[in-house]
Design a protein around this motif. Structure first.
Motif, PDB file in Angstrom:
ATOM      1  N   ARG A  86      74.554 125.599 112.088  1.00 55.88           N
ATOM      2  CA  ARG A  86      74.588 124.534 111.070  1.00 55.88           C
ATOM      3  C   ARG A  86      75.937 124.533 110.342  1.00 55.88           C
ATOM      4  NH1 ARG A  86      72.489 119.685 110.198  1.00 55.88           N
ATOM      5  NH2 ARG A  86      71.964 119.301 108.044  1.00 55.88           N
ATOM      6  N   LEU A  87      76.459 125.711 110.036  1.00 58.00           N
ATOM      7  CA  LEU A  87      77.762 125.826 109.371  1.00 58.00           C
ATOM      8  C   LEU A  87      78.863 125.268 110.259  1.00 58.00           C
ATOM      9  CD1 LEU A  87      79.657 126.841 107.126  1.00 58.00           C
ATOM     10  CD2 LEU A  87      79.560 129.109 108.213  1.00 58.00           C
ATOM     11  N   SER A  88      78.852 125.600 111.525  1.00 63.23           N
ATOM     12  CA  SER A  88      79.891 125.091 112.424  1.00 63.23           C
ATOM     13  C   SER A  88      79.828 123.570 112.507  1.00 63.23           C
ATOM     14  CB  SER A  88      79.795 125.736 113.804  1.00 63.23           C
ATOM     15  OG  SER A  88      78.637 125.337 114.487  1.00 63.23           O
ATOM     16  N   ASP A  89      78.631 123.014 112.519  1.00 63.59           N
ATOM     17  CA  ASP A  89      78.494 121.554 112.519  1.00 63.59           C
ATOM     18  C   ASP A  89      79.048 120.953 111.231  1.00 63.59           C
ATOM     19  OD1 ASP A  89      77.316 121.581 115.006  1.00 63.59           O
ATOM     20  OD2 ASP A  89      75.265 121.313 114.244  1.00 63.59           O
ATOM     21  N   ALA A  90      78.718 121.576 110.106  1.00 67.67           N
ATOM     22  CA  ALA A  90      79.178 121.059 108.811  1.00 67.67           C
ATOM     23  C   ALA A  90      80.697 121.109 108.701  1.00 67.67           C
ATOM     24  CB  ALA A  90      78.542 121.859 107.668  1.00 67.67           C
ATOM     25  N   CYS A  91      81.309 122.032 109.431  1.00 67.14           N
ATOM     26  CA  CYS A  91      82.768 122.176 109.408  1.00 67.14           C
ATOM     27  C   CYS A  91      83.454 121.409 110.539  1.00 67.14           C
ATOM     28  CB  CYS A  91      83.146 123.653 109.487  1.00 67.14           C
ATOM     29  SG  CYS A  91      82.640 124.592 108.037  1.00 67.14           S
ATOM     30  N   GLY A  92      82.674 120.793 111.412  1.00 62.71           N
ATOM     31  CA  GLY A  92      83.260 120.043 112.518  1.00 62.71           C
ATOM     32  C   GLY A  92      83.853 120.928 113.596  1.00 62.71           C
ATOM     33  N   VAL A  93      83.300 122.136 113.762  1.00 66.40           N
ATOM     34  CA  VAL A  93      83.798 123.072 114.765  1.00 66.40           C
ATOM     35  C   VAL A  93      82.817 123.105 115.933  1.00 66.40           C
ATOM     36  CG1 VAL A  93      84.259 125.517 115.237  1.00 66.40           C
ATOM     37  CG2 VAL A  93      84.989 124.504 113.063  1.00 66.40           C
ATOM     38  N   ASP A  94      83.329 122.922 117.148  1.00 60.22           N
ATOM     39  CA  ASP A  94      82.509 123.077 118.348  1.00 60.22           C
ATOM     40  C   ASP A  94      82.414 124.571 118.605  1.00 60.22           C
ATOM     41  OD1 ASP A  94      81.673 123.457 121.038  1.00 60.22           O
ATOM     42  OD2 ASP A  94      82.375 121.448 121.572  1.00 60.22           O
ATOM     43  N   LEU A  95      81.298 125.152 118.204  1.00 60.94           N
ATOM     44  CA  LEU A  95      81.146 126.598 118.233  1.00 60.94           C
ATOM     45  C   LEU A  95      81.243 127.163 119.645  1.00 60.94           C
ATOM     46  CD1 LEU A  95      80.630 129.096 116.488  1.00 60.94           C
ATOM     47  CD2 LEU A  95      78.188 128.646 116.702  1.00 60.94           C
ATOM     48  N   GLY A  96      80.653 126.497 120.611  1.00 61.68           N
ATOM     49  CA  GLY A  96      80.727 126.967 121.995  1.00 61.68           C
ATOM     50  C   GLY A  96      82.159 127.032 122.496  1.00 61.68           C
ATOM     51  N   LYS A  97      82.909 125.967 122.280  1.00 64.15           N
ATOM     52  CA  LYS A  97      84.308 125.942 122.719  1.00 64.15           C
ATOM     53  C   LYS A  97      85.138 126.966 121.956  1.00 64.15           C
ATOM     54  CE  LYS A  97      84.571 121.197 124.371  1.00 64.15           C
ATOM     55  NZ  LYS A  97      85.128 119.862 124.152  1.00 64.15           N
ATOM     56  N   ALA A  98      84.884 127.087 120.649  1.00 65.88           N
ATOM     57  CA  ALA A  98      85.630 128.053 119.846  1.00 65.88           C
ATOM     58  C   ALA A  98      85.353 129.484 120.317  1.00 65.88           C
ATOM     59  CB  ALA A  98      85.273 127.901 118.363  1.00 65.88           C
ATOM     60  N   ALA A  99      84.098 129.779 120.665  1.00 61.42           N
ATOM     61  CA  ALA A  99      83.745 131.122 121.130  1.00 61.42           C
ATOM     62  C   ALA A  99      84.400 131.426 122.472  1.00 61.42           C
ATOM     63  CB  ALA A  99      82.231 131.263 121.217  1.00 61.42           C
ATOM     64  N   LEU A 100      84.397 130.459 123.379  1.00 61.77           N
ATOM     65  CA  LEU A 100      85.045 130.667 124.673  1.00 61.77           C
ATOM     66  C   LEU A 100      86.546 130.878 124.513  1.00 61.77           C
ATOM     67  CD1 LEU A 100      83.153 128.095 126.923  1.00 61.77           C
ATOM     68  CD2 LEU A 100      82.930 130.591 126.929  1.00 61.77           C
ATOM     69  N   ARG A 101      87.158 130.102 123.631  1.00 62.16           N
ATOM     70  CA  ARG A 101      88.592 130.261 123.369  1.00 62.16           C
ATOM     71  C   ARG A 101      88.868 131.648 122.801  1.00 62.16           C
ATOM     72  NH1 ARG A 101      92.309 129.820 119.272  1.00 62.16           N
ATOM     73  NH2 ARG A 101      94.360 129.077 119.913  1.00 62.16           N
TER      74      ARG A 101
END
Length: 135
Positions: A86-101
């Motif tokens: 929910r936090l990543s969505d609220a911040c506009g961060v694609d959590l899956g892509k960020a984790a892979l990066r």
């Protein structure tokens, strides 16, 4: 989806949609600012920490734990995950892509030891290799 092991595969996208629907149905969106979500998640991490607080080191897989303790652990882990999504969505961060990066960056920063026929060659011996995490 099923991986053939009787386990359903759940995507971050699915969790995100379900959390969004849950918040909208309760008119909680107004409370879900990044700050509030972060603080709620930190509270849940505290609850997760309490489960381990006086147990010392525990074996992988938690073989000595009661089933009810494992269920409780799963609930607290889920709370942390759901707030993180929910936090990543609220911040506009694609959590899956960020984790892979981040995994790619960590692989560069902490390369695996080179393998030879007989042994590993590198900065860490197999006796003291530790998982390193970058904050």
């Amino acid at each position: 989806m099923d991986r053939g092991e009787g386990k359903e595969v759940v995507s971050l996208e699915t969790l995100s949609k379900k959390m969004d629907d849950f918040a909208k149905a309760r008119d909680w969106e107004k409370y879900h600012s990044p700050r509030n979500l972060l603080l709620a998640m930190v509270g849940e991490v505290g609850e997760l920490s309490e489960i381990f607080q006086w147990r010392g080191e525990v074996e992988r897989g938690l073989p000595d734990w009661k089933e009810e303790d494992k269920v409780h652990l799963g609930e607290e882990l889920s709370d942390v995950l759901l707030y993180l999504v929910r936090l990543s969505d609220a911040c506009g961060v694609d959590l899956g892509k960020a984790a892979l990066r981040k995994l790619e960056l960590n692989a560069i920063k902490y390369p695996a030891p080179k393998q030879t026929d007989d042994h590993c060659v590198g900065e860490h011996s197999s006796d003291n290799t530790k998982l390193k995490e970058d904050n």
